[in-house]
Design a protein around this motif. Structure first.
Motif, PDB file in Angstrom:
ATOM      1  N   GLY A 164     -75.065  12.927 -19.385  1.00 30.07           N
ATOM      2  CA  GLY A 164     -76.119  12.218 -17.809  1.00 30.07           C
ATOM      3  C   GLY A 164     -76.861  10.995 -18.073  1.00 30.07           C
ATOM      4  N   TYR A 165     -76.980  10.695 -18.570  1.00 35.01           N
ATOM      5  CA  TYR A 165     -77.443   9.252 -19.794  1.00 35.01           C
ATOM      6  C   TYR A 165     -76.413   7.944 -18.961  1.00 35.01           C
ATOM      7  CZ  TYR A 165     -79.859  12.119 -22.422  1.00 35.01           C
ATOM      8  OH  TYR A 165     -80.464  13.324 -23.255  1.00 35.01           O
ATOM      9  N   ASP A 166     -77.582   7.517 -18.248  1.00 42.65           N
ATOM     10  CA  ASP A 166     -76.977   6.069 -17.870  1.00 42.65           C
ATOM     11  C   ASP A 166     -77.754   5.077 -18.351  1.00 42.65           C
ATOM     12  OD1 ASP A 166     -74.924   4.483 -16.232  1.00 42.65           O
ATOM     13  OD2 ASP A 166     -76.319   4.989 -14.655  1.00 42.65           O
ATOM     14  N   GLY A 167     -77.314   3.726 -18.557  1.00 39.45           N
ATOM     15  CA  GLY A 167     -78.105   2.341 -18.188  1.00 39.45           C
ATOM     16  C   GLY A 167     -78.681   2.295 -20.153  1.00 39.45           C
TER      17      GLY A 167
ATOM     18  N   GLU B 126     -76.570  -7.590 -15.259  1.00 38.25           N
ATOM     19  CA  GLU B 126     -76.219  -5.710 -14.981  1.00 38.25           C
ATOM     20  C   GLU B 126     -77.255  -4.785 -15.007  1.00 38.25           C
ATOM     21  OE1 GLU B 126     -73.246  -4.686 -18.113  1.00 38.25           O
ATOM     22  OE2 GLU B 126     -73.247  -6.608 -17.871  1.00 38.25           O
ATOM     23  N   GLY B 127     -78.218  -4.722 -14.828  1.00 36.54           N
ATOM     24  CA  GLY B 127     -78.732  -3.760 -14.490  1.00 36.54           C
ATOM     25  C   GLY B 127     -80.498  -3.772 -15.534  1.00 36.54           C
ATOM     26  N   LYS B 128     -80.885  -2.582 -15.362  1.00 39.40           N
ATOM     27  CA  LYS B 128     -82.307  -1.913 -16.206  1.00 39.40           C
ATOM     28  C   LYS B 128     -81.425  -1.226 -17.486  1.00 39.40           C
ATOM     29  CE  LYS B 128     -86.623  -0.001 -16.238  1.00 39.40           C
ATOM     30  NZ  LYS B 128     -87.392   0.962 -14.960  1.00 39.40           N
ATOM     31  N   TRP B 129     -81.388  -1.684 -18.919  1.00 46.71           N
ATOM     32  CA  TRP B 129     -81.503  -0.393 -19.817  1.00 46.71           C
ATOM     33  C   TRP B 129     -82.298  -0.188 -20.483  1.00 46.71           C
ATOM     34  CZ3 TRP B 129     -76.130  -0.534 -20.290  1.00 46.71           C
ATOM     35  CH2 TRP B 129     -75.684  -1.421 -19.261  1.00 46.71           C
ATOM     36  N   LEU B 130     -81.605   1.092 -21.167  1.00 44.86           N
ATOM     37  CA  LEU B 130     -82.488   1.257 -21.871  1.00 44.86           C
ATOM     38  C   LEU B 130     -82.302   1.437 -23.536  1.00 44.86           C
ATOM     39  CD1 LEU B 130     -85.731   3.529 -22.735  1.00 44.86           C
ATOM     40  CD2 LEU B 130     -83.433   5.151 -22.543  1.00 44.86           C
ATOM     41  N   GLN B 131     -82.927   0.743 -24.538  1.00 42.08           N
ATOM     42  CA  GLN B 131     -82.271   0.249 -25.975  1.00 42.08           C
ATOM     43  C   GLN B 131     -83.281   1.948 -26.496  1.00 42.08           C
ATOM     44  OE1 GLN B 131     -85.138  -2.876 -26.687  1.00 42.08           O
ATOM     45  NE2 GLN B 131     -83.045  -4.109 -26.672  1.00 42.08           N
ATOM     46  N   ALA B 132     -82.230   3.140 -26.334  1.00 42.46           N
ATOM     47  CA  ALA B 132     -82.522   4.091 -26.964  1.00 42.46           C
ATOM     48  C   ALA B 132     -82.746   4.207 -28.672  1.00 42.46           C
ATOM     49  CB  ALA B 132     -81.655   5.620 -26.485  1.00 42.46           C
ATOM     50  N   GLY B 133     -82.303   3.304 -28.907  1.00 45.47           N
ATOM     51  CA  GLY B 133     -81.870   3.674 -30.490  1.00 45.47           C
ATOM     52  C   GLY B 133     -81.425   3.006 -31.486  1.00 45.47           C
TER      53      GLY B 133
ATOM     54  N   SER C 121     -83.930  -6.144 -18.452  1.00 43.66           N
ATOM     55  CA  SER C 121     -83.403  -6.381 -17.642  1.00 43.66           C
ATOM     56  C   SER C 121     -82.408  -7.205 -17.650  1.00 43.66           C
ATOM     57  CB  SER C 121     -84.421  -6.491 -15.423  1.00 43.66           C
ATOM     58  OG  SER C 121     -84.863  -5.136 -15.912  1.00 43.66           O
ATOM     59  N   ASP C 122     -80.953  -7.152 -17.661  1.00 42.35           N
ATOM     60  CA  ASP C 122     -80.268  -8.233 -17.361  1.00 42.35           C
ATOM     61  C   ASP C 122     -79.711  -8.714 -15.906  1.00 42.35           C
ATOM     62  OD1 ASP C 122     -77.967  -6.127 -17.688  1.00 42.35           O
ATOM     63  OD2 ASP C 122     -78.088  -7.229 -20.138  1.00 42.35           O
TER      64      ASP C 122
END
Length: 160
Positions: free
Chosen positions: A36-39, A81-88, A78-79
């Motif tokens: 269920g992870y997105d972005g 394509e949308g908002k992103w989380l740099q999970a690691g 954000s870019d």
């Protein structure tokens, strides 16, 4: 939206013949979607025991190789394509992989998939404390239970 996986190899490291970057990327994307992870953006580095031992020593004060290390980031941007989380970042020693598979009496394919799921869960806030997977012992920790459940759901996938 979607997720992004960036695969890299340690400099001057030759992976095993079976290693297929596209399969690994596709598998990681499927696991993220299933959970269920997105972005999310995740970087996965494949290396040898010597390199992961150095990381383990520098970041955990443990002077020995290990199978996997996860480094949470949590930055957002954000870019177009949308908002992103740099999970690691995840680092996996492909030299330790066959040793673990033998120790746990599982195929290298199963252990490889387990490590990737394990890293993804760590980057998303899960921690298993002192509990680790033990051969023949069902896990009780929430993270490890989810890891093994997810692994079973991808039982038919072959990365190796």
């Amino acid at each position: 939206m979607a997720n992004r996986i960036f695969i890299s190899l340690m400099e001057d490291f030759t992976p095993p013949e079976w290693f297929n970057e596209q399969k690994v990327e596709s598998y990681c994307l499927s696991v993220l979607e299933k959970l269920g992870y997105d972005g999310e953006e995740i970087s996965v580095l494949f290396c040898n025991d010597e390199y992961i031992q150095e990381l383990n020593k520098n970041y955990r004060d443990i002077d020995s190789p290990t199978d996997i290390l996860s480094f949470e980031n949590g930055e957002e941007y954000s870019d177009d394509e949308g908002k992103w989380l740099q999970a690691g970042d995840i680092a996996i020693s492909l030299e330790t992989l066959p040793k673990n598979a033998e120790y746990f009496s599982v195929s290298q394919n199963e252990e490889f998939k387990r490590l990737l799921i394990h890293g993804i869960l760590h980057l998303n806030g899960y921690d298993h404390g002192e509990e680790h997977i033990e051969s023949g012992v069902a896990p009780t920790d929430e993270m490890l239970v989810l890891q093994e459940k997810t692994l079973k759901e991808f039982g038919d996938i072959n990365l190796i």
